[in-house]
Design an enzyme around this catalytic site. Structure first.
Site, PDB file in Angstrom:
ATOM      1  N   GLY A 167     -16.792  -0.691  -4.678  1.00 31.02           N
ATOM      2  CA  GLY A 167     -16.213   0.473  -5.336  1.00 31.02           C
ATOM      3  C   GLY A 167     -17.118   1.687  -5.396  1.00 31.02           C
ATOM      4  N   PRO A 209     -16.768  -3.579   0.491  1.00 35.53           N
ATOM      5  CA  PRO A 209     -18.164  -3.848   0.871  1.00 35.53           C
ATOM      6  C   PRO A 209     -19.177  -2.996   0.108  1.00 35.53           C
ATOM      7  CG  PRO A 209     -17.041  -2.591   2.571  1.00 35.53           C
ATOM      8  CD  PRO A 209     -15.984  -3.026   1.610  1.00 35.53           C
ATOM      9  N   GLY A 252     -25.079   4.638  -2.933  1.00 30.83           N
ATOM     10  CA  GLY A 252     -26.005   5.693  -3.349  1.00 30.83           C
ATOM     11  C   GLY A 252     -25.506   6.456  -4.554  1.00 30.83           C
ATOM     12  N   TYR A 290       0.836  -1.195   0.000  1.00 28.05           N
ATOM     13  CA  TYR A 290       0.000   0.000   0.000  1.00 28.05           C
ATOM     14  C   TYR A 290       0.880   1.258   0.000  1.00 28.05           C
ATOM     15  CZ  TYR A 290      -4.130  -2.870   1.054  1.00 28.05           C
ATOM     16  OH  TYR A 290      -5.149  -3.797   1.018  1.00 28.05           O
TER      17      TYR A 290
END
Length: 329
Positions: free
Chosen positions: A219, A216, A224, A53
């Protein structure tokens, strides 16, 4: 915050996992520290990272940011169940020298020492294999892991992105050696992407692994996204925008958002809360870029989804079901 056991272990972890992939690339060090402090204040004790990362020439940067946060003291390290990963190539940018990636005993030894240095700690609580290594036998992997456990450098081993048969193979090999084996599997799993229910989740439950879903919200697709397009007046980008060009996918997501509007619920919070109802799931990884995004994730733990709503969600996103019924009679 609620806590649960990590798989078959005695280790207690929060039902939300703080993902740190944005620390460095998207979120600067000061804001990353603030998010980690807020997570700890909210009772999140399970932090997930990976040696790669930071990505590219900055790979390792995220672990270093966590290490500088630990260095502030205040019991930060003792309060955190720390998980990181090994597999990706950690050679200097542009180098092609061998043995700086995957799961050979040599690379595992090299990688864990480098992660410990960046993280500023003497041990890693959960050391995860970021991907399967088709070239390295599990006998070699467990020999390396058992040595690290004996040295006190790691406590548990976990997998990520493993198919069900590799979970079985890994833990059957561990059992023959008298090794403890994998205790967790970190996999792509959410309302939209439910293929893990066919083989991965059943294998994890059979062998006593905690399931840690990543992405979860798929992406942002389950956060919404269509409503944000309407309210913000601009379309989403990247993979989310690409997914929404499929009219069937867009109809699914629209039905999802309409359903939750009817119930007065936020899509992103429901997507997380749904995962918390799934058998075998320890807790989903949330990767906030801001403190506000962390606050939204925390509200998901308090949601109690009614059976009727769960049934309606299944109608929109039915999932494949377990195998072999998913692909055979």
């Amino acid at each position: 915050m609620e806590y649960t056991q990590l798989g078959r272990t005695g280790l207690k972890v929060s039902r939300l996992v703080l993902g740190t992939m944005n620390f460095g690339p998207q979120t600067d060090e000061a804001d990353s520290h603030a998010i980690m402090d807020a997570a700890l204040d909210a009772g999140i004790n399970f932090f997930d990272t990976a040696n790669v990362y930071g990505w590219g020439e900055n790979k390792g940067r995220t672990e270093s940011i966590i290490g500088s946060w630990f260095a502030k003291g205040g019991g930060r390290r003792d309060k955190v169940v720390l998980a990181t990963k090994v597999y990706g190539n950690m050679a200097a940018e542009g180098e092609t020298w061998p043995n700086h990636d995957k799961l050979s005993a040599l690379n595992i030894r090299r990688a864990v020492d480098a992660s410990l240095k960046r993280l500023g700690t003497d041990h890693i609580d959960l050391y995860q294999f970021h991907h399967i290594d088709r070239s390295t036998p599990f006998e070699e992997i467990w020999q390396a892991v058992d040595t690290l456990v004996a040295q006190g450098k790691i406590l548990y081993a976990g997998s990520s992105n493993f198919p069900g048969y590799k979970i079985a193979q890994a833990n059957e090999t561990a059992a023959r050696r008298g090794s403890y084996g994998l205790v967790s599997e970190q996999c792509l799993y959410n309302l939209f992407e439910r293929r893990a229910e066919m083989e991965v989740v059943p294998a994890a439950r059979e062998y006593g692994l905690g399931v840690i879903p990543w992405s979860p919200l798929h992406g942002g697709l389950l956060g919404g996204v269509i409503r944000k397009e309407v309210e913000g007046g601009r379309r989403s980008g990247g993979r989310t925008a690409e997914a929404l060009t499929d009219t069937a996918v867009r109809a699914q997501v629209q039905a999802y958002e309409d359903l939750l509007d009817k119930h007065g619920l936020e899509p992103g919070e429901v997507a997380l809360a749904w995962l918390l109802t799934r058998p075998g799931v320890t807790g989903p990884i949330v990767g906030p870029r801001t403190a506000e995004q962390l606050g939204s994730a925390l509200r998901a733990v308090e949601l109690d989804l009614a059976p009727e709503l769960l049934g309606e969600l299944d109608e929109i996103f039915p999932g494949p079901g377990p195998s072999p019924e998913a692909f055979a009679w």
